[in-house]
Design a protein around this motif. Structure first.
Motif, PDB file in Angstrom:
ATOM      1  N   PHE A  69     -88.117   9.207  37.936  1.00 50.40           N
ATOM      2  CA  PHE A  69     -88.704  10.178  38.854  1.00 50.40           C
ATOM      3  C   PHE A  69     -87.690  10.513  40.170  1.00 50.40           C
ATOM      4  CE2 PHE A  69     -92.763   8.533  37.273  1.00 50.40           C
ATOM      5  CZ  PHE A  69     -93.113   9.650  36.489  1.00 50.40           C
ATOM      6  N   LYS A  70     -86.928   9.349  40.450  1.00 48.95           N
ATOM      7  CA  LYS A  70     -85.762   9.377  41.602  1.00 48.95           C
ATOM      8  C   LYS A  70     -86.360  10.395  42.791  1.00 48.95           C
ATOM      9  CE  LYS A  70     -82.273   8.171  38.630  1.00 48.95           C
ATOM     10  NZ  LYS A  70     -81.547   7.020  38.627  1.00 48.95           N
ATOM     11  N   ILE A  71     -87.252   9.925  43.566  1.00 49.67           N
ATOM     12  CA  ILE A  71     -87.589  10.557  44.808  1.00 49.67           C
ATOM     13  C   ILE A  71     -86.746  10.126  45.713  1.00 49.67           C
ATOM     14  CG2 ILE A  71     -89.599  10.474  46.213  1.00 49.67           C
ATOM     15  CD1 ILE A  71     -91.289   9.620  44.035  1.00 49.67           C
ATOM     16  N   ALA A 119    -101.605   7.353  29.264  1.00 50.11           N
ATOM     17  CA  ALA A 119    -102.112   8.048  30.781  1.00 50.11           C
ATOM     18  C   ALA A 119    -101.749   6.950  31.522  1.00 50.11           C
ATOM     19  CB  ALA A 119    -103.321   8.698  30.510  1.00 50.11           C
ATOM     20  N   SER A 120    -102.610   5.736  31.255  1.00 50.07           N
ATOM     21  CA  SER A 120    -102.838   4.599  32.285  1.00 50.07           C
ATOM     22  C   SER A 120    -101.245   4.190  32.732  1.00 50.07           C
ATOM     23  CB  SER A 120    -103.613   3.404  31.702  1.00 50.07           C
ATOM     24  OG  SER A 120    -104.824   3.787  31.478  1.00 50.07           O
ATOM     25  N   ALA A 121    -100.344   4.124  31.645  1.00 51.92           N
ATOM     26  CA  ALA A 121     -99.134   3.604  31.940  1.00 51.92           C
ATOM     27  C   ALA A 121     -98.373   4.411  32.907  1.00 51.92           C
ATOM     28  CB  ALA A 121     -98.225   3.375  30.718  1.00 51.92           C
ATOM     29  N   LEU A 122     -98.701   5.831  32.483  1.00 55.60           N
ATOM     30  CA  LEU A 122     -97.965   6.922  33.416  1.00 55.60           C
ATOM     31  C   LEU A 122     -98.490   6.687  35.061  1.00 55.60           C
ATOM     32  CD1 LEU A 122     -96.163   9.333  34.080  1.00 55.60           C
ATOM     33  CD2 LEU A 122     -97.989  10.761  33.181  1.00 55.60           C
ATOM     34  N   ILE A 126     -96.170   5.925  37.986  1.00 56.34           N
ATOM     35  CA  ILE A 126     -96.273   6.550  39.520  1.00 56.34           C
ATOM     36  C   ILE A 126     -96.704   5.698  40.701  1.00 56.34           C
ATOM     37  CG2 ILE A 126     -97.538   8.353  40.767  1.00 56.34           C
ATOM     38  CD1 ILE A 126     -97.687   9.961  37.825  1.00 56.34           C
ATOM     39  N   ALA A 127     -97.265   4.737  40.301  1.00 56.06           N
ATOM     40  CA  ALA A 127     -97.724   3.822  41.241  1.00 56.06           C
ATOM     41  C   ALA A 127     -96.457   3.025  41.725  1.00 56.06           C
ATOM     42  CB  ALA A 127     -98.879   2.854  40.820  1.00 56.06           C
ATOM     43  N   GLY A 128     -95.742   2.698  40.958  1.00 56.31           N
ATOM     44  CA  GLY A 128     -94.400   1.850  41.062  1.00 56.31           C
ATOM     45  C   GLY A 128     -93.498   2.619  41.888  1.00 56.31           C
ATOM     46  N   ALA A 158    -102.557   6.348  45.615  1.00 55.12           N
ATOM     47  CA  ALA A 158    -101.590   7.617  45.710  1.00 55.12           C
ATOM     48  C   ALA A 158    -101.397   8.007  44.326  1.00 55.12           C
ATOM     49  CB  ALA A 158    -100.460   7.265  46.257  1.00 55.12           C
ATOM     50  N   ALA A 159    -101.132   7.155  43.163  1.00 53.78           N
ATOM     51  CA  ALA A 159    -100.941   7.478  41.962  1.00 53.78           C
ATOM     52  C   ALA A 159    -102.081   8.232  41.440  1.00 53.78           C
ATOM     53  CB  ALA A 159    -100.567   6.109  41.194  1.00 53.78           C
ATOM     54  N   ILE A 160    -103.139   7.868  41.679  1.00 46.72           N
ATOM     55  CA  ILE A 160    -104.436   8.863  41.295  1.00 46.72           C
ATOM     56  C   ILE A 160    -104.495  10.085  41.773  1.00 46.72           C
ATOM     57  CG2 ILE A 160    -106.920   8.800  41.180  1.00 46.72           C
ATOM     58  CD1 ILE A 160    -106.866   5.377  41.220  1.00 46.72           C
ATOM     59  N   ILE A 161    -104.159  10.220  43.157  1.00 53.29           N
ATOM     60  CA  ILE A 161    -104.118  11.534  43.842  1.00 53.29           C
ATOM     61  C   ILE A 161    -102.788  12.373  43.094  1.00 53.29           C
ATOM     62  CG2 ILE A 161    -103.485  12.519  45.991  1.00 53.29           C
ATOM     63  CD1 ILE A 161    -104.871  10.053  47.485  1.00 53.29           C
ATOM     64  N   ILE A 162    -101.838  11.610  42.778  1.00 56.95           N
ATOM     65  CA  ILE A 162    -100.725  12.553  42.283  1.00 56.95           C
ATOM     66  C   ILE A 162    -101.056  12.934  40.876  1.00 56.95           C
ATOM     67  CG2 ILE A 162     -98.198  12.239  41.704  1.00 56.95           C
ATOM     68  CD1 ILE A 162     -98.119  10.540  44.292  1.00 56.95           C
TER      69      ILE A 162
END
Length: 186
Positions: A69-71, A119-122, A126-128, A158-162
């Protein structure tokens, strides 16, 4: 068989058609037509349609593991940092083949335990990434440092929101993310 048609090209074609018609609506004939090959040539790569679906699921899991993702944390405010992060996710998930992969996962997660695990791993990925973003926000002086337990809860929320923003294609979630971090805003 037409030269250059690989197993991966068949899978990507299946994902494109499935994104338009749904997984159940993507026929082998559609895939063969999209690749300009005979339907029988698909059997050089897959035993049957179920094998194609299983291989596609494995391909999606493998592909998502490689996505970075490299944010970037080059921002002047928390709001800008969160907007930048959300925009990066949007850009990634609107690009090929991630858009098709995400559509496949979203449409299949209620019917397949394997796809639900992807989906859970994704979401965990995102959470990481969000945890790293929060650490950047702390080092930039945008927020105070939450405890490890709270950091984990914030990142998972936040991962759930995203993830939900991506699945609903509603990318106006920055205020919700800001609200989530408001107790830590300096």
């Amino acid at each position: 068989m037409r030269q250059g048609v690989t197993k991966e090209k068949v899978i990507l074609s299946f994902l494109e058609i499935a994104a338009e018609k749904g997984t159940g609506g993507a026929s082998l004939s559609d895939i063969a037509s999209a690749l300009s090959i005979k339907k029988s040539s698909l059997y050089n790569h897959f035993e049957n349609r179920a094998d194609l679906v299983n291989e596609t699921t494995r391909y999606c899991a493998s592909f998502l593991q490689t996505v970075q993702f490299k944010i970037t944390a080059d921002c002047d405010s928390l709001s800008q940092l969160l907007s930048s992060a959300l925009n990066r996710y949007v850009q990634l998930f609107e690009s090929y083949p991630l858009k098709e992969i995400f559509t496949y996962i979203e449409s299949g997660k209620f019917y397949s335990e394997e796809i639900m695990a992807i989906a859970s791993a994704l979401q965990e990925k995102i959470a990481g990434e969000f945890t790293q973003l929060l650490r950047s926000a702390v080092s930039m002086g945008f927020i105070s440092s939450p405890t490890i337990e709270k950091l984990d809860i914030i990142s998972k929320t936040a991962a759930i929101i995203i993830y939900n923003a991506l699945s609903k294609k509603d990318f106006s979630q920055t205020p919700l993310l800001l609200n989530l971090l408001s107790p830590y805003t300096l």
